[in-house]
Design a protein around this motif. Structure first.
Motif, short mmCIF file in Angstrom:
data_model
loop_
_atom_site.label_atom_id
_atom_site.label_comp_id
_atom_site.label_asym_id
_atom_site.label_seq_id
_atom_site.Cartn_x
_atom_site.Cartn_y
_atom_site.Cartn_z
N VAL A 37 41.28 2.29 35.37
CA VAL A 37 40.26 3.20 35.91
C VAL A 37 40.93 4.21 36.84
O VAL A 37 41.74 3.85 37.68
CB VAL A 37 39.20 2.40 36.68
N GLY A 38 40.60 5.48 36.65
CA GLY A 38 41.15 6.53 37.51
C GLY A 38 42.61 6.84 37.21
O GLY A 38 43.28 7.50 38.01
N GLY A 39 43.12 6.35 36.09
CA GLY A 39 44.49 6.65 35.69
C GLY A 39 45.54 5.76 36.33
O GLY A 39 46.74 5.98 36.19
N HIS A 109 51.77 -9.05 35.70
CA HIS A 109 51.13 -8.03 34.86
C HIS A 109 49.69 -7.82 35.31
O HIS A 109 49.16 -8.57 36.13
CB HIS A 109 51.15 -8.47 33.38
N CYS A 110 49.05 -6.80 34.71
CA CYS A 110 47.60 -6.60 34.88
C CYS A 110 46.98 -6.56 33.49
O CYS A 110 47.63 -6.14 32.53
CB CYS A 110 47.29 -5.28 35.56
N ASN A 111 45.73 -6.95 33.42
CA ASN A 111 44.99 -6.85 32.16
C ASN A 111 44.26 -5.52 32.08
O ASN A 111 43.92 -4.92 33.11
CB ASN A 111 43.94 -7.97 32.09
N ALA A 112 44.01 -5.09 30.85
CA ALA A 112 43.15 -3.93 30.63
C ALA A 112 42.55 -4.05 29.25
O ALA A 112 43.25 -4.40 28.29
CB ALA A 112 43.94 -2.64 30.75
N VAL A 113 41.25 -3.82 29.17
CA VAL A 113 40.55 -3.85 27.88
C VAL A 113 39.62 -2.65 27.83
O VAL A 113 39.34 -2.04 28.87
CB VAL A 113 39.73 -5.16 27.74
N VAL A 175 47.24 -10.30 37.13
CA VAL A 175 46.64 -10.41 38.45
C VAL A 175 45.26 -9.76 38.57
O VAL A 175 44.66 -9.76 39.64
CB VAL A 175 47.59 -9.87 39.55
N GLY A 176 44.75 -9.23 37.47
CA GLY A 176 43.40 -8.67 37.47
C GLY A 176 43.27 -7.62 36.38
O GLY A 176 44.27 -7.25 35.73
N PHE A 177 42.04 -7.16 36.18
CA PHE A 177 41.76 -6.15 35.14
C PHE A 177 41.69 -4.77 35.79
O PHE A 177 40.76 -4.49 36.56
CB PHE A 177 40.43 -6.45 34.45
N ILE A 178 42.65 -3.90 35.43
CA ILE A 178 42.58 -2.54 35.98
C ILE A 178 41.57 -1.69 35.19
O ILE A 178 41.34 -0.54 35.53
CB ILE A 178 43.96 -1.85 36.05
N SER A 179 40.98 -2.28 34.16
CA SER A 179 39.90 -1.62 33.42
C SER A 179 38.54 -1.88 34.07
O SER A 179 37.54 -1.31 33.65
CB SER A 179 39.90 -2.08 31.97
N ALA A 184 40.14 -2.73 39.87
CA ALA A 184 41.16 -1.67 39.91
C ALA A 184 41.30 -1.11 41.31
O ALA A 184 42.42 -0.88 41.80
CB ALA A 184 40.81 -0.57 38.91
N GLU A 185 40.16 -0.89 41.95
CA GLU A 185 40.18 -0.33 43.29
C GLU A 185 40.90 -1.28 44.26
O GLU A 185 41.69 -0.84 45.10
CB GLU A 185 38.74 -0.09 43.75
N HIS A 186 40.63 -2.56 44.13
CA HIS A 186 41.31 -3.54 44.97
C HIS A 186 42.81 -3.59 44.68
O HIS A 186 43.64 -3.60 45.59
CB HIS A 186 40.72 -4.93 44.76
N LEU A 187 43.13 -3.65 43.40
CA LEU A 187 44.55 -3.82 43.02
C LEU A 187 45.40 -2.63 43.45
O LEU A 187 46.62 -2.76 43.62
CB LEU A 187 44.66 -4.04 41.50
#
Ligand SMILES: [Zn+2]
Length: 228
Positions: A37-39, A109-113, A175-179, A184-187
């Motif tokens: 999110v947000g690039g 790593h981070c997840n994204a879907v 460590v979380g979903f950046i999607s 994403a904001e937290h990470l």
């Protein structure tokens, strides 16, 4: 020399002192990893979390190696020229890790879907490897108790290049979903990145048989710093 342990020596006592730990910040350089999110790029989260984790572990006397400490990948110029940058990068991460003969390997790593609704940190281990499974479960417990809510459990996979080829306890920490907008904001925030690193650190302390963090050696990020 740390706490009398020579690099490469194995700690006989429970605890982190003298343990050899390889941390692998996922992606880097031309390989940004997932875009959230947000690039936001995965590689820009995996590195600060890894550097923070390395610092915590070193303060506790562990011997820590990182596969990268800057925004770069590990592929060689030959790999790039031959169009096998990704494969070469993984091969070098594997070679580096094996050369350290670690007591544990943690790849960050981070997840994204495509859907924004999924969230939660999750660990992954190689199916059939009991020490890796146990380490993954201990880290997952720490994620569950200290990070943003996660319903996820440690998951096994049998196709991951690095986990398949390493003999030591080896875990991928997604460590979380950046999607997910909230995650994403937290990470992206250093305070939450420190929280993630601290969760993994506590899990490694527990895994290696030391029940509590060393008093005074650490500053635990306060939960109030994290806007859940
Ligand atoms: Zn990744």
């Amino acid at each position: 020399m740390l706490f009398g342990a020579m690099p490469g020596a194995r700690a006989a006592e429970p605890g982190l002192a003298g343990r050899v730990i390889v941390i692998d910040p996922g992606h880097g350089g031309p390989d940004g990893g997932a875009r959230g999110v947000g690039g936001i790029l995965e590689k820009d989260i995996t590195l600060p979390v890894s550097l923070e984790l390395a610092q915590l572990l070193r303060q506790a006397g562990a011997i820590v190696y990182l596969t990268r400490t800057t925004d770069t990948d590990l592929a060689t110029p030959e790999d790039r020229a031959a169009g096998r940058r990704h494969k070469g990068d993984l091969r070098e991460r594997l070679r580096f890790t094996r050369s350290k003969d670690p007591d544990a390997f943690i790849s960050i790593h981070c997840n994204a879907v495509p859907s924004p609704r999924w969230s939660g940190a999750q660990t992954i281990y190689m199916a059939g490897r009991e020490p890796s499974k146990h380490l993954a479960e201990v880290i997952q417990d720490a994620f569950r108790s200290t990070l943003l809510p996660t319903e996820r459990g440690a998951d096994d996979m049998s196709t991951l290049f690095l986990l398949k080829r390493l003999d030591c306890p080896a875990v991928i920490a997604e460590v979380g979903f950046i999607s997910n907008p909230v995650e994403a904001e937290h990470l992206a925030k250093p305070t939450y990145q420190r929280q993630v690193a601290f969760a993994i650190y506590c899990a490694l302390l527990r895994y290696f048989g030391e029940p509590q963090p060393v008093r005074g050696a650490l500053q635990r990020p306060s939960l109030s710093e994290v806007h859940v």
